[in-house]
Design an enzyme around this catalytic site. Structure first.
Site, PDB file in Angstrom:
ATOM      1  N   ASP A   1       0.792  -1.213   0.000  1.00  0.00           N
ATOM      2  CA  ASP A   1       0.000   0.000   0.000  1.00  0.00           C
ATOM      3  C   ASP A   1       0.839   1.284   0.000  1.00  0.00           C
ATOM      4  O   ASP A   1       0.394   2.302   0.488  1.00  0.00           O
ATOM      5  CB  ASP A   1      -0.892  -0.062   1.267  1.00  0.00           C
ATOM      6  CG  ASP A   1      -1.853   1.101   1.379  1.00  0.00           C
ATOM      7  OD1 ASP A   1      -2.260   1.605   0.337  1.00  0.00           O
ATOM      8  OD2 ASP A   1      -2.190   1.505   2.495  1.00  0.00           O
TER       9      ASP A   1
ATOM     10  N   LEU B   1      -4.185  -5.992   1.725  1.00  0.00           N
ATOM     11  CA  LEU B   1      -3.632  -6.582   0.504  1.00  0.00           C
ATOM     12  C   LEU B   1      -2.144  -6.242   0.424  1.00  0.00           C
ATOM     13  O   LEU B   1      -1.725  -5.157   0.824  1.00  0.00           O
ATOM     14  CB  LEU B   1      -4.337  -6.013  -0.733  1.00  0.00           C
ATOM     15  CG  LEU B   1      -5.823  -6.346  -0.884  1.00  0.00           C
ATOM     16  CD1 LEU B   1      -6.428  -5.558  -2.042  1.00  0.00           C
ATOM     17  CD2 LEU B   1      -6.038  -7.828  -1.107  1.00  0.00           C
TER      18      LEU B   1
ATOM     19  N   CYS C   1     -22.095  -9.354  -5.745  1.00  0.00           N
ATOM     20  CA  CYS C   1     -22.834  -8.267  -5.090  1.00  0.00           C
ATOM     21  C   CYS C   1     -24.318  -8.307  -5.470  1.00  0.00           C
ATOM     22  O   CYS C   1     -25.179  -7.856  -4.712  1.00  0.00           O
ATOM     23  CB  CYS C   1     -22.251  -6.908  -5.473  1.00  0.00           C
ATOM     24  SG  CYS C   1     -20.664  -6.569  -4.709  1.00  0.00           S
TER      25      CYS C   1
ATOM     26  N   CYS D   1     -14.772  10.532   0.469  1.00  0.00           N
ATOM     27  CA  CYS D   1     -14.709   9.396   1.387  1.00  0.00           C
ATOM     28  C   CYS D   1     -14.208   9.840   2.768  1.00  0.00           C
ATOM     29  O   CYS D   1     -13.233  10.597   2.868  1.00  0.00           O
ATOM     30  CB  CYS D   1     -13.778   8.337   0.791  1.00  0.00           C
ATOM     31  SG  CYS D   1     -13.522   6.904   1.847  1.00  0.00           S
TER      32      CYS D   1
ATOM     33  N   SER E   1     -12.581   8.227   4.953  1.00  0.00           N
ATOM     34  CA  SER E   1     -11.186   7.812   5.158  1.00  0.00           C
ATOM     35  C   SER E   1     -10.230   8.836   4.552  1.00  0.00           C
ATOM     36  O   SER E   1      -9.208   9.187   5.157  1.00  0.00           O
ATOM     37  CB  SER E   1     -10.931   6.438   4.533  1.00  0.00           C
ATOM     38  OG  SER E   1     -11.486   5.431   5.333  1.00  0.00           O
TER      39      SER E   1
ATOM     40  N   ASP F   1     -15.452   2.542   8.619  1.00  0.00           N
ATOM     41  CA  ASP F   1     -15.773   1.135   8.324  1.00  0.00           C
ATOM     42  C   ASP F   1     -17.209   0.940   7.830  1.00  0.00           C
ATOM     43  O   ASP F   1     -17.647  -0.197   7.653  1.00  0.00           O
ATOM     44  CB  ASP F   1     -15.581   0.281   9.591  1.00  0.00           C
ATOM     45  CG  ASP F   1     -14.132   0.090   9.977  1.00  0.00           C
ATOM     46  OD1 ASP F   1     -13.270   0.190   9.083  1.00  0.00           O
ATOM     47  OD2 ASP F   1     -13.853  -0.141  11.173  1.00  0.00           O
TER      48      ASP F   1
ATOM     49  N   CYS G   1     -19.057   1.178   5.029  1.00  0.00           N
ATOM     50  CA  CYS G   1     -19.438   0.377   3.854  1.00  0.00           C
ATOM     51  C   CYS G   1     -19.061  -1.099   4.031  1.00  0.00           C
ATOM     52  O   CYS G   1     -19.630  -1.971   3.369  1.00  0.00           O
ATOM     53  CB  CYS G   1     -18.847   0.952   2.571  1.00  0.00           C
ATOM     54  SG  CYS G   1     -17.054   0.833   2.437  1.00  0.00           S
TER      55      CYS G   1
END
Length: 311
Positions: free
Chosen positions: A133, A168, A188, A214, A216, A242, A244
């Site tokens: 990341d 990830l 989905c 967003c 975040s 958190d 979503c």
């Protein structure tokens, strides 16, 4: 060579699981043809807000061979961070689950280095780089190519087995391996819970997030003042968000992580609303030592907390 590729791939996956990764998939290091127009459109629409670094290294984002000379394989990994632990004061400004423990960059980088050392010891000299990341790598695209999940309507990678509360990471190496099939199904369906729940309307269309809206981004990436239009819409989040993920039905399959470094400290969970509202630099350094929350610095976290106060 094919038999070796299959054998090496099994060795790498087994070691990844031993190191505590949740899943490991492998894809061929190649140009991300489908991602190129998506990324270009997203940038042209200014969905990245003040994250100017997203405009840099466009070619490198799409081709791992420009990051690692002679790259043959992208090893994609997931690491669970889900925890049922919660901040004890329900009125205290909130922190995203991923930041409860030690900074994930530190934890994952160590595991990746161990995995790369294992490859060199067991297979032979391999050149490669570890990514967590912090470089121009499209980790969700590579994880999907490696069969680890699909990208949900909130643009997060989702696994049928584990939901989406995981990090990830990648190893890009110059070793030919056996490649997994990409994850092509979209599970989905007609669900729009993440879109409906986002208080700042950041999910502007299914699978498209406007980063500049967003929570975040607003609480971590944004360095200037939070725009007044978001006043009263932050749902008490002071670092990350958190929402979503909490509403995603697939996260009913999330299980508690087994990584000691991600365990939250009692100090953090016991912080009361009053203590956070009156947060001092000294307390910030003490409570968030070694935490991803340090990214905002004391001044950034204080800005976020002040923004949450009612008018």
């Amino acid at each position: 060579m094919f038999n070796n590729a299959a054998k090496y791939s099994q060795l790498i996956k087994a070691e990844a699981l031993r190191l505590g990764f949740m899943a490991c998939g492998i894809s061929k290091a190649d140009f991300l043809e489908e991602e190129a127009p998506r990324l270009e459109t997203w940038l042209n629409n200014n969905r990245h807000g003040e994250m100017a670094y997203m405009e840099n290294h466009f070619d490198k984002r799409l081709d791992p061979r420009l990051l690692v000379e002679g790259a043959k394989s992208v090893v994609s990994l997931t690491l669970n961070y889900f925890t049922p632990a919660k901040q004890l004061d329900s009125e205290a400004p909130k922190i995203s689950k991923y930041a409860y423990g030690t900074d994930y960059h530190t934890v994952i980088k160590e595991k990746l280095k161990e995995l790369l050392a294992f490859i060199n010891d067991e297979i032979g000299e391999v050149s490669g780089r570890c990514f967590v990341d912090s470089a121009p790598v499209m980790d969700k695209a590579w994880a999907q190519k490696a069969g680890l999940g699909w990208r949900g309507k909130n643009a997060n990678l989702i696994s049928k087995d584990a939901g989406s509360f995981f990090f990830l990471a990648e190893l890009i190496i110059d070793l030919e391996l056996e490649y997994d099939k990409p994850f092509v199904a979209d599970h989905c369906g007609s669900c729009t819970r993440c879109i409906d729940a986002c208080p700042t309307d950041a999910i502007v269309a299914p699978y498209t997030v406007d980063g500049s809206k967003c929570i975040s981004y607003l609480t971590i990436e944004l360095k200037n003042e939070i725009p007044a239009e978001f006043k009263g819409k932050m749902e008490n989040w002071m670092f990350g968000c958190d929402i979503c993920q909490d509403v995603c039905p697939w996260n009913r399959f999330a299980t508690p992580h087994q990584e000691p470094a991600f365990e939250p400290t009692h100090e953090l969970l016991q912080l009361k609303k009053t203590e956070l509202v009156d947060l001092t630099d000294e307390v910030f350094k003490q409570v968030f030592k070694g935490s991803a929350v340090k990214r905002t610095k004391f001044s950034g976290l204080k800005r976020n907390i002040d923004f949450l106060k009612p008018i």
